[in-house]
Motif scaffolding. Sequence first.
Motif, PDB file in Angstrom:
ATOM      1  N   VAL A   5     -15.354  16.862   9.514  1.00  0.00           N
ATOM      2  CA  VAL A   5     -15.658  17.893  10.608  1.00  0.00           C
ATOM      3  C   VAL A   5     -16.508  19.019   9.647  1.00  0.00           C
ATOM      4  CG1 VAL A   5     -14.670  19.561  11.877  1.00  0.00           C
ATOM      5  CG2 VAL A   5     -13.425  17.647  11.604  1.00  0.00           C
ATOM      6  N   GLU A   6     -17.782  18.950  10.258  1.00  0.00           N
ATOM      7  CA  GLU A   6     -18.699  20.001   9.651  1.00  0.00           C
ATOM      8  C   GLU A   6     -18.754  21.398  10.335  1.00  0.00           C
ATOM      9  OE1 GLU A   6     -21.139  16.020  10.184  1.00  0.00           O
ATOM     10  OE2 GLU A   6     -19.742  17.273  11.352  1.00  0.00           O
ATOM     11  N   SER A   7     -18.981  22.523   9.707  1.00  0.00           N
ATOM     12  CA  SER A   7     -18.983  23.963  10.175  1.00  0.00           C
ATOM     13  C   SER A   7     -20.213  24.648   9.495  1.00  0.00           C
ATOM     14  CB  SER A   7     -17.691  24.494   9.925  1.00  0.00           C
ATOM     15  OG  SER A   7     -17.344  24.655   8.654  1.00  0.00           O
ATOM     16  N   CYS A  22     -18.080  20.471   5.151  1.00  0.00           N
ATOM     17  CA  CYS A  22     -17.495  19.711   5.549  1.00  0.00           C
ATOM     18  C   CYS A  22     -16.118  19.210   5.222  1.00  0.00           C
ATOM     19  CB  CYS A  22     -18.442  18.130   5.490  1.00  0.00           C
ATOM     20  SG  CYS A  22     -17.734  16.704   6.031  1.00  0.00           S
ATOM     21  N   ALA A  23     -15.014  19.504   6.004  1.00  0.00           N
ATOM     22  CA  ALA A  23     -13.676  19.022   5.625  1.00  0.00           C
ATOM     23  C   ALA A  23     -13.573  17.722   6.062  1.00  0.00           C
ATOM     24  CB  ALA A  23     -13.040  20.043   6.562  1.00  0.00           C
ATOM     25  N   PHE A  29     -10.392  11.663  -1.069  1.00  0.00           N
ATOM     26  CA  PHE A  29     -11.676  12.093  -1.200  1.00  0.00           C
ATOM     27  C   PHE A  29     -12.441  12.069  -2.484  1.00  0.00           C
ATOM     28  CE2 PHE A  29     -14.804  15.166   0.452  1.00  0.00           C
ATOM     29  CZ  PHE A  29     -15.256  16.051  -0.725  1.00  0.00           C
ATOM     30  N   SER A  30     -11.582  12.381  -3.603  1.00  0.00           N
ATOM     31  CA  SER A  30     -12.151  12.426  -4.851  1.00  0.00           C
ATOM     32  C   SER A  30     -12.627  11.176  -5.565  1.00  0.00           C
ATOM     33  CB  SER A  30     -11.059  12.968  -5.960  1.00  0.00           C
ATOM     34  OG  SER A  30     -10.132  11.925  -5.955  1.00  0.00           O
ATOM     35  N   ASN A  77     -10.880  19.008  -0.334  1.00  0.00           N
ATOM     36  CA  ASN A  77     -11.116  17.837   0.348  1.00  0.00           C
ATOM     37  C   ASN A  77     -12.530  18.267   1.100  1.00  0.00           C
ATOM     38  OD1 ASN A  77      -9.475  16.391  -0.685  1.00  0.00           O
ATOM     39  ND2 ASN A  77      -8.703  15.584   0.993  1.00  0.00           N
ATOM     40  N   THR A  78     -13.409  18.926   0.516  1.00  0.00           N
ATOM     41  CA  THR A  78     -14.549  19.786   1.289  1.00  0.00           C
ATOM     42  C   THR A  78     -15.873  19.236   0.491  1.00  0.00           C
ATOM     43  OG1 THR A  78     -14.190  21.896   0.317  1.00  0.00           O
ATOM     44  CG2 THR A  78     -13.269  21.514   2.346  1.00  0.00           C
TER      45      THR A  78
END
Length: 113
Positions: A5-7, A22-23, A29-30, A77-78
């Motif tokens: 999810v971008e913002s 981006c979440a 994630f890592s 996680n971003t």
Amino acid sequence: QVQLVESGGGLVQPGGSLRLSCAASGFTFSSYSMSWYRQAPGKERELVATITSGTEYTIYADSVKGRFSISRDNDKNTVDLQMNSLKPEDTAVYYCKGPFRSWGQGTQVIVSS
């Protein structure tokens, strides 16, 4: 399932700055490289920047080198894209890309006076 999810998009004047975020969820994630792409009207989607896992090595498109900076926070996680000295030609929809051919929905960036 993978979700991105971008913002942070918006309208900015030439020479200004924006920070996109981006979440990510649904995967470790890592362990994966993350990228930002963009697509301008009438043009193909292009790679803007990539950050690897582990060493966090970064790669940039020639058109944004020295102006954009990609970073990641493995605790949150971003993955962020700091965009400075923005130009009208940076106008595009910016997409976050993760593993397994996953894409975010995109966030619009408009650089205009």
